[in-house]
Write a protein that holds these residues in place. Structure first.
Motif, PDB file in Angstrom:
ATOM      1  N   PRO A 194       2.572  22.669   6.605  1.00  0.00           N
ATOM      2  CA  PRO A 194       2.924  21.251   6.737  1.00  0.00           C
ATOM      3  C   PRO A 194       2.295  20.434   5.609  1.00  0.00           C
ATOM      4  O   PRO A 194       1.295  20.836   5.015  1.00  0.00           O
ATOM      5  CB  PRO A 194       2.320  20.862   8.086  1.00  0.00           C
ATOM      6  N   ILE A 195       2.908  19.305   5.332  1.00  0.00           N
ATOM      7  CA  ILE A 195       2.377  18.409   4.301  1.00  0.00           C
ATOM      8  C   ILE A 195       1.281  17.559   4.947  1.00  0.00           C
ATOM      9  O   ILE A 195       1.489  16.952   5.994  1.00  0.00           O
ATOM     10  CB  ILE A 195       3.488  17.526   3.727  1.00  0.00           C
ATOM     11  N   PHE A 196       0.111  17.556   4.326  1.00  0.00           N
ATOM     12  CA  PHE A 196      -1.001  16.790   4.861  1.00  0.00           C
ATOM     13  C   PHE A 196      -1.088  15.451   4.154  1.00  0.00           C
ATOM     14  O   PHE A 196      -0.914  15.363   2.946  1.00  0.00           O
ATOM     15  CB  PHE A 196      -2.318  17.548   4.683  1.00  0.00           C
ATOM     16  N   ARG A 197      -1.350  14.421   4.931  1.00  0.00           N
ATOM     17  CA  ARG A 197      -1.538  13.096   4.348  1.00  0.00           C
ATOM     18  C   ARG A 197      -2.565  12.344   5.185  1.00  0.00           C
ATOM     19  O   ARG A 197      -2.788  12.661   6.354  1.00  0.00           O
ATOM     20  CB  ARG A 197      -0.236  12.331   4.264  1.00  0.00           C
ATOM     21  N   VAL A 198      -3.150  11.348   4.588  1.00  0.00           N
ATOM     22  CA  VAL A 198      -4.155  10.551   5.274  1.00  0.00           C
ATOM     23  C   VAL A 198      -3.455   9.563   6.186  1.00  0.00           C
ATOM     24  O   VAL A 198      -2.522   8.876   5.771  1.00  0.00           O
ATOM     25  CB  VAL A 198      -5.052   9.805   4.260  1.00  0.00           C
ATOM     26  N   ASP A 199      -3.900   9.496   7.415  1.00  0.00           N
ATOM     27  CA  ASP A 199      -3.361   8.538   8.374  1.00  0.00           C
ATOM     28  C   ASP A 199      -4.184   7.265   8.254  1.00  0.00           C
ATOM     29  O   ASP A 199      -5.378   7.264   8.530  1.00  0.00           O
ATOM     30  CB  ASP A 199      -3.439   9.106   9.788  1.00  0.00           C
ATOM     31  N   GLU A 200      -3.556   6.196   7.837  1.00  0.00           N
ATOM     32  CA  GLU A 200      -4.259   4.933   7.624  1.00  0.00           C
ATOM     33  C   GLU A 200      -4.525   4.179   8.920  1.00  0.00           C
ATOM     34  O   GLU A 200      -5.122   3.115   8.913  1.00  0.00           O
ATOM     35  CB  GLU A 200      -3.452   4.041   6.665  1.00  0.00           C
ATOM     36  N   THR A 201      -4.086   4.708  10.036  1.00  0.00           N
ATOM     37  CA  THR A 201      -4.251   3.995  11.301  1.00  0.00           C
ATOM     38  C   THR A 201      -5.362   4.604  12.161  1.00  0.00           C
ATOM     39  O   THR A 201      -5.238   4.706  13.370  1.00  0.00           O
ATOM     40  CB  THR A 201      -2.936   4.018  12.100  1.00  0.00           C
ATOM     41  N   ILE A 202      -6.456   5.008  11.519  1.00  0.00           N
ATOM     42  CA  ILE A 202      -7.558   5.567  12.300  1.00  0.00           C
ATOM     43  C   ILE A 202      -8.288   4.430  13.018  1.00  0.00           C
ATOM     44  O   ILE A 202      -8.278   3.281  12.555  1.00  0.00           O
ATOM     45  CB  ILE A 202      -8.529   6.380  11.418  1.00  0.00           C
TER      46      ILE A 202
END
Length: 78
Positions: free
Chosen positions: A34-42
């Motif tokens: 899967p493509i990993f990305r940072v979730d800005e809604t932490i």
């Protein structure tokens, strides 16, 4: 350093790693990940803890490393 001998002579570790990285099997495997990305809604609490960790890491760059016990296995109490 050689990895192993083959029909063309000894193979270096670097050549072996490059061969494995460029293999079709590895390319196929990485395409399935899967493509990993940072979730800005932490959550705000997690953001606060991460900021505190960043500040602690920055501050520790200028401190002396902790001293060790004579057995070398445990840190002295802080």
């Amino acid at each position: 350093m050689t990895d192993r001998d083959n029909a063309n002579g000894p193979t270096t570790l670097a050549a072996s790693v490059m061969r494995q990285i460029s293999s079709k099997a590895l390319k196929h495997y990485t395409a399935t990940l899967p493509i990993f990305r940072v979730d800005e809604t932490i959550p705000d609490r997690l953001k606060e803890l991460l900021e505190r960790l960043d500040h602690a890491e920055e501050a520790s760059l200028y401190e002396e490393p902790p001293r060790w016990h004579s057995d070398g296995l445990a840190l002295q109490s802080l």
